[in-house]
Design a protein around this motif. Structure first.
Motif, PDB file in Angstrom:
ATOM      1  N   PHE A 503       0.890  -1.170   0.011  1.00  0.00           N
ATOM      2  CA  PHE A 503      -0.080   0.067   0.043  1.00  0.00           C
ATOM      3  C   PHE A 503       0.902   1.294  -0.107  1.00  0.00           C
ATOM      4  O   PHE A 503       0.495   2.157  -0.671  1.00  0.00           O
ATOM      5  N   VAL A 504       1.782   1.341   0.912  1.00  0.00           N
ATOM      6  CA  VAL A 504       2.811   2.309   0.814  1.00  0.00           C
ATOM      7  C   VAL A 504       3.652   2.770  -0.377  1.00  0.00           C
ATOM      8  O   VAL A 504       3.455   3.721  -1.049  1.00  0.00           O
ATOM      9  N   ALA A 505       3.896   1.604  -0.913  1.00  0.00           N
ATOM     10  CA  ALA A 505       4.659   1.542  -2.206  1.00  0.00           C
ATOM     11  C   ALA A 505       3.684   2.330  -3.334  1.00  0.00           C
ATOM     12  O   ALA A 505       4.265   3.113  -4.299  1.00  0.00           O
ATOM     13  N   ARG A 506       2.376   1.739  -3.501  1.00  0.00           N
ATOM     14  CA  ARG A 506       1.391   2.325  -4.317  1.00  0.00           C
ATOM     15  C   ARG A 506       1.062   3.768  -4.338  1.00  0.00           C
ATOM     16  O   ARG A 506       0.886   4.411  -5.088  1.00  0.00           O
ATOM     17  N   GLU A 507       0.822   4.276  -3.118  1.00  0.00           N
ATOM     18  CA  GLU A 507       0.488   5.331  -2.573  1.00  0.00           C
ATOM     19  C   GLU A 507       1.609   6.571  -2.935  1.00  0.00           C
ATOM     20  O   GLU A 507       1.704   7.473  -3.397  1.00  0.00           O
ATOM     21  N   SER A 544      -4.604   8.974  -1.584  1.00  0.00           N
ATOM     22  CA  SER A 544      -5.793   8.568  -0.320  1.00  0.00           C
ATOM     23  C   SER A 544      -5.705   9.534   0.782  1.00  0.00           C
ATOM     24  O   SER A 544      -4.834  10.496   0.623  1.00  0.00           O
ATOM     25  N   PRO A 545      -6.674   9.493   1.323  1.00  0.00           N
ATOM     26  CA  PRO A 545      -6.804  10.398   2.834  1.00  0.00           C
ATOM     27  C   PRO A 545      -5.596  10.486   3.603  1.00  0.00           C
ATOM     28  O   PRO A 545      -4.947   9.347   3.649  1.00  0.00           O
ATOM     29  N   GLU A 546      -5.246  11.592   4.103  1.00  0.00           N
ATOM     30  CA  GLU A 546      -4.279  11.545   4.851  1.00  0.00           C
ATOM     31  C   GLU A 546      -4.085  10.704   6.242  1.00  0.00           C
ATOM     32  O   GLU A 546      -3.143  10.313   6.828  1.00  0.00           O
ATOM     33  N   ALA A 547      -5.514  10.453   6.755  1.00  0.00           N
ATOM     34  CA  ALA A 547      -5.533   9.464   7.695  1.00  0.00           C
ATOM     35  C   ALA A 547      -4.905   8.101   7.488  1.00  0.00           C
ATOM     36  O   ALA A 547      -4.437   7.565   8.197  1.00  0.00           O
ATOM     37  N   CYS A 548      -4.811   7.768   6.282  1.00  0.00           N
ATOM     38  CA  CYS A 548      -4.584   6.459   5.877  1.00  0.00           C
ATOM     39  C   CYS A 548      -2.926   6.665   5.478  1.00  0.00           C
ATOM     40  O   CYS A 548      -2.292   5.628   5.876  1.00  0.00           O
ATOM     41  N   PHE A 549      -2.418   7.624   4.970  1.00  0.00           N
ATOM     42  CA  PHE A 549      -1.060   7.977   4.682  1.00  0.00           C
ATOM     43  C   PHE A 549      -0.279   8.124   5.711  1.00  0.00           C
ATOM     44  O   PHE A 549       0.999   7.666   5.837  1.00  0.00           O
ATOM     45  N   GLN A 550      -0.950   8.823   6.663  1.00  0.00           N
ATOM     46  CA  GLN A 550      -0.198   9.281   7.978  1.00  0.00           C
ATOM     47  C   GLN A 550      -0.336   7.962   9.121  1.00  0.00           C
ATOM     48  O   GLN A 550       0.229   8.119  10.431  1.00  0.00           O
ATOM     49  N   ALA A 551      -0.908   6.878   8.828  1.00  0.00           N
ATOM     50  CA  ALA A 551      -0.988   5.899   9.782  1.00  0.00           C
ATOM     51  C   ALA A 551       0.397   5.082  10.261  1.00  0.00           C
ATOM     52  O   ALA A 551       1.128   4.996   9.363  1.00  0.00           O
ATOM     53  N   THR A 552       0.370   4.899  11.449  1.00  0.00           N
ATOM     54  CA  THR A 552       1.873   4.525  11.814  1.00  0.00           C
ATOM     55  C   THR A 552       1.971   3.106  12.044  1.00  0.00           C
ATOM     56  O   THR A 552       3.078   2.599  12.203  1.00  0.00           O
ATOM     57  N   CYS A 557      -3.557   1.602   9.478  1.00  0.00           N
ATOM     58  CA  CYS A 557      -3.718   1.891   8.208  1.00  0.00           C
ATOM     59  C   CYS A 557      -5.057   1.181   7.694  1.00  0.00           C
ATOM     60  O   CYS A 557      -6.044   1.754   6.785  1.00  0.00           O
ATOM     61  N   LEU A 558      -4.966  -0.257   7.752  1.00  0.00           N
ATOM     62  CA  LEU A 558      -6.098  -0.783   7.330  1.00  0.00           C
ATOM     63  C   LEU A 558      -7.466  -0.329   7.686  1.00  0.00           C
ATOM     64  O   LEU A 558      -8.751  -0.200   7.123  1.00  0.00           O
ATOM     65  N   ASP A 559      -7.552   0.066   9.013  1.00  0.00           N
ATOM     66  CA  ASP A 559      -8.771   0.487   9.781  1.00  0.00           C
ATOM     67  C   ASP A 559      -9.223   1.914   8.994  1.00  0.00           C
ATOM     68  O   ASP A 559     -10.241   2.220   8.959  1.00  0.00           O
ATOM     69  N   GLU A 560      -8.079   2.698   8.748  1.00  0.00           N
ATOM     70  CA  GLU A 560      -8.328   4.011   8.166  1.00  0.00           C
ATOM     71  C   GLU A 560      -9.059   3.742   6.942  1.00  0.00           C
ATOM     72  O   GLU A 560      -9.831   4.438   6.269  1.00  0.00           O
ATOM     73  N   ILE A 561      -8.381   2.858   6.066  1.00  0.00           N
ATOM     74  CA  ILE A 561      -8.824   2.557   4.694  1.00  0.00           C
ATOM     75  C   ILE A 561     -10.262   2.090   4.672  1.00  0.00           C
ATOM     76  O   ILE A 561     -11.042   2.603   3.779  1.00  0.00           O
TER      77      ILE A 561
END
Length: 755
Positions: A503-507, A544-552, A557-561
């Motif tokens: 997910f990180v690489a795609r984003e 993607s929303p920042e909530a997903c991209f900034q998840a630690t 990250c999956l929950d925010e997605i």
């Protein structure tokens, strides 16, 4: 279909003629035109017209009694528009739109410790609307640590420091307004072909024409087009905030790392000439000597790699190399000092806290120095040094600009072609995005080079980047293919199926491609350079929303997605080019506007930048009457989407992850960068479109006139050639290094209103 069938019934205010879809919204609005303030604060006795404003006030009220003598409650602008004013400086209405806020014939507002104009905090109702009504209420904490250490040290000089910071940044409009004597009320001008308005035109400047521009002005873009440098051009925080990032970084080294240095004479807080880079006035005295060392650091190997790469491009110069240094022991010592692990760590912190919000293409939570490419680390270090609060860092960085540029654009991953049917070939059935990680990082490094050379380099470097290097960047991005810049369906994935690294690489790929397009759009808008990317090839997913991209973490990250990217959201399977086509339609349903408003500031910035692509093409081609219609449709729909976003989503997740008044050095990287000024790009597009229409000769001014379209259709049916429109380009000098043309255009708009 009749207009009454396609448009909902609107309720109109009889005072200011604003319209609302629901009667209760109109009733709430009507209170803004009265002087009644029935809701009173029990702590300070201040009164308000609406309960939600009172609740917002209670979250920050310190109990100081409200003064009623000698100070009018409302600012000048709110008085003229008959709007409720928060009485702060700037007030909420002016801060929201980036306008100058003034109080006439009153005592000046008491200076606040607040450094920047901040948006209003979310109300309980807004919070529950997003979080659910069972969610706990919003609690705003006061981070005194972020402001008090500097204030305590500087004492009476702190306000002078604030004024110095204010004068440095473009987001403070009042500074330049006072210097240049420019009025920010010029937006009501109907821009005709003449250089001066006659009395009839002046009479036509009514409130209805003012509303066409929604109260926006060029506070940011005026500075952006008249200055250079990353800090002066973008949103890099105030000087006080950047100093506190420096201060917070140094504190850990007072008590940690006591093993001793390999080189006792080495001081990581000295520049290459051995001069301390710390200001004695800041009480930051860290004697990094043998007693305060640096632990053996895996990043040290990366720094050695950078030094070796610099040595290679200096000693083995290719033909037409931009590198002018000659390698010597002294130059190697300077290089090792600049790219030392302690100094690099500080530059990296500056990159994240100060620069990252402006161009957020790298995923901070998973970023690993050990596994990152050395050329990417070098680019990040130079950006961090450029935005450092200390001038010596800025000067030292410029010494290595051309070396790092040469390193990046000769890198093997950057220069290698994508092999057919390889794991990263976008024609493969399932491209392996993880296999392309090194190439993505090389592409990111090349983008960083374009940034620091274009905003910090010489004019020669700027021309080289714009004309040569950036074309290579676009070609490499196009060669990688857009298939890796799309997300699969995560809706039904559980933790056993979700691969966070993928997910990180795609984003990162999506955001890198989007920002490459945005730099191309910047060259189109400000340098009048023909674009390299075409709209039809913009087949990437949206950011993607920042909530997903900034998840630690992967679980977070999956929950925010799952929360913000369901199948019904615009993030699910919508391509950028599809959004553009939809926005340029004649009528965008309110439900679709609300849906697109959730895209967030970055995606909306991309959309309005695409409209500037179309404007550039339109004013530089022969055209047929009616071609301005999709541009006007896009601009009209876009501003409706932005204002829905601003009213509903800008201060709350998934886009507003941190309150601007609660930022600390540790959370500054989560803030929104310069894309908060995106409406000014819309305003520029709107004014360019008006100017193009007024300059049109040989045809009636095109404003969607059905008669003109019928005439063109009739001509086509009879075999006659449709009447073309001859236009004089608004900007007649192309591929300019200076942004003077656009700045003069903005200044001209202001001057017309002042005459």
């Amino acid at each position: 279909m009749s207009s009454s069938a396609s448009n909902p019934v609107l309720h109109r205010c009889s005072v200011c003629f604003k319209t609302y879809k629901r009667r209760e919204h109109l009733q709430r609005h009507r209170t803004s035109h009265t002087s009644e303030r029935p809701h009173r604060c029990v702590l300070c006795n201040a009164s308000f017209q609406r309960t939600d404003v009172l609740k917002r006030h209670l979250q920050t009220c310190d109990g100081t009694p409200a003064s009623t003598a000698g100070r009018r409650r409302a600012c000048d602008r709110c008085v003229r528009s008959k709007k409720a004013c928060s009485s702060s400086h700037p007030c909420e209405n002016c801060a929201r739109r980036g306008l100058e806020c003034q109080y006439s014939n009153i005592m000046p507002p008491t200076p606040s410790t607040q450094i920047e104009a901040i948006p209003s905090v979310p109300t309980t109702e807004q919070h529950q609307m997003v979080q659910g009504f069972d969610a706990p209420p919003v609690i705003i904490e006061h981070h005194e640590h972020f402001n008090d250490p500097i204030r305590a040290h500087f004492g009476a000089d702190f306000d002078a420091l604030i004024q110095e910071a204010v004068s440095e940044f473009p987001l403070f409009a009042e500074h330049d307004a006072e210097i240049h004597g420019l009025s920010h009320d010029w937006l009501g001008t109907h821009f005709s072909d003449s250089t001066a308005l006659d009395e009839t035109s002046r009479t036509d400047l009514s409130c209805s024409s003012l509303s066409d521009y929604h109260g926006y002005s060029f506070n940011f873009l005026y500075d952006f087009t008249s200055r250079t440098g990353l800090v002066s051009s973008f949103e890099c925080g105030t000087l006080s905030q950047r100093l506190q990032v420096l201060q917070s970084f140094h504190y850990p080294y007072q008590t940690a790392h006591t093993d001793g240095l390999s080189d006792p004479s080495f001081n990581p807080f000295e520049n290459v000439h051995g001069i301390s880079i710390l200001d004695d006035n800041l009480h930051i005295h860290h004697d990094i000597t043998a007693s305060l060392g640096w632990d053996p650091d895996p990043a040290a190997a990366k720094m050695d790699d950078i030094v070796m790469l610099v040595k290679e491009v200096v000693t083995v110069k290719p033909r037409n190399s931009t590198v002018t240094h000659t390698w010597s022991p002294a130059l190697e010592d300077q290089c090792r000092r600049f790219f030392s692990p302690p100094r690099f760590a500080r530059f990296l912190e500056f990159y994240w806290a100060i620069w990252h919000p402006n161009v957020n293409i790298i995923h901070r939570p998973s970023f690993d120095v050990v596994h990152a490419k050395p050329i990417l680390l070098a680019g990040m270090a130079l950006i961090g040094a450029c935005v450092s609060p200390h001038p010596i860092d800025n000067e030292d960085a410029k010494m290595w600009f051309n070396c790092v540029e040469e390193m990046v654009f000769t890198d093997s991953d950057f220069c290698s072609d994508t092999e057919p049917n390889s794991p990263i070939d976008d024609r493969s059935p399932v491209p392996d995005v993880l296999a392309s990680k090194a190439k993505i990082q090389a592409l990111q490094a090349s983008y960083l080079v374009c940034l620091f050379q274009n905003w910090e380099g010489t004019d020669k470097s700027k021309r080289r980047i714009r004309r040569n290097r950036f074309s290579t960047v676009v070609s490499v991005a196009r060669d990688m293919g857009i298939a890796i810049a799309r997300h699969p369906d995560y809706t039904h994935q559980g933790m056993n199926e979700f691969v966070w690294a993928e997910f990180v690489a795609r984003e990162e790929a999506i955001r890198t491609f989007l920002w490459i397009f945005l730099l191309d759009a910047a060259f189109v808008i400000f340098n009048n350079t023909p674009h390299r990317i075409v709209i039809k090839e913009m087949g990437t997913h949206l950011a993607s929303p920042e909530a997903c991209f900034q998840a630690t973490s992967a679980q977070e990250c999956l929950d925010e997605i799952h929360r913000w990217m369901p199948q019904s959201s615009p993030f699910a399977d919508l391509l950028l080019r599809e959004v553009i086509e939809t926005v340029c339609c004649d009528h965008l349903e309110p439900a679709m506007q609300q849906n697109f408003a959730q895209l967030g500031p970055l995606n909306l910035f991309v959309v309005v930048s695409v409209l500037h692509y179309i404007i550039f093409q339109h004013q530089n081609l022969f055209g047929v009457e009616g071609q301005l219609v999709p541009i006007r449709n896009g601009l009209r729909n876009w501003i409706a989407m932005w204002e829905l976003y601003f009213d509903t989503w800008s201060f709350l997740p998934p886009h507003g992850m941190e309150q601007e008044d609660a930022l600390t050095p540790d959370t500054m990287w989560k803030r929104v960068g310069f894309v908060r000024h995106t409406p000014e790009y819309w305003l520029l597009g709107r004014l360019l479109t008006d100017r193009i229409a007024s300059n049109t000769s040989g045809a009636q001014e095109e404003r969607g006139s059905q008669n003109s379209l019928d005439h063109a259709s009739s001509s086509a049916s009879t075999g006659k050639v449709a009447k073309t429109i001859t236009r004089t380009p608004i900007l007649d000098k192309y591929d300019q290094t200076s942004m003077r043309q656009v700045n003069e255009l903005i200044t001209d708009f202001q001057r017309v209103q002042m005459e």
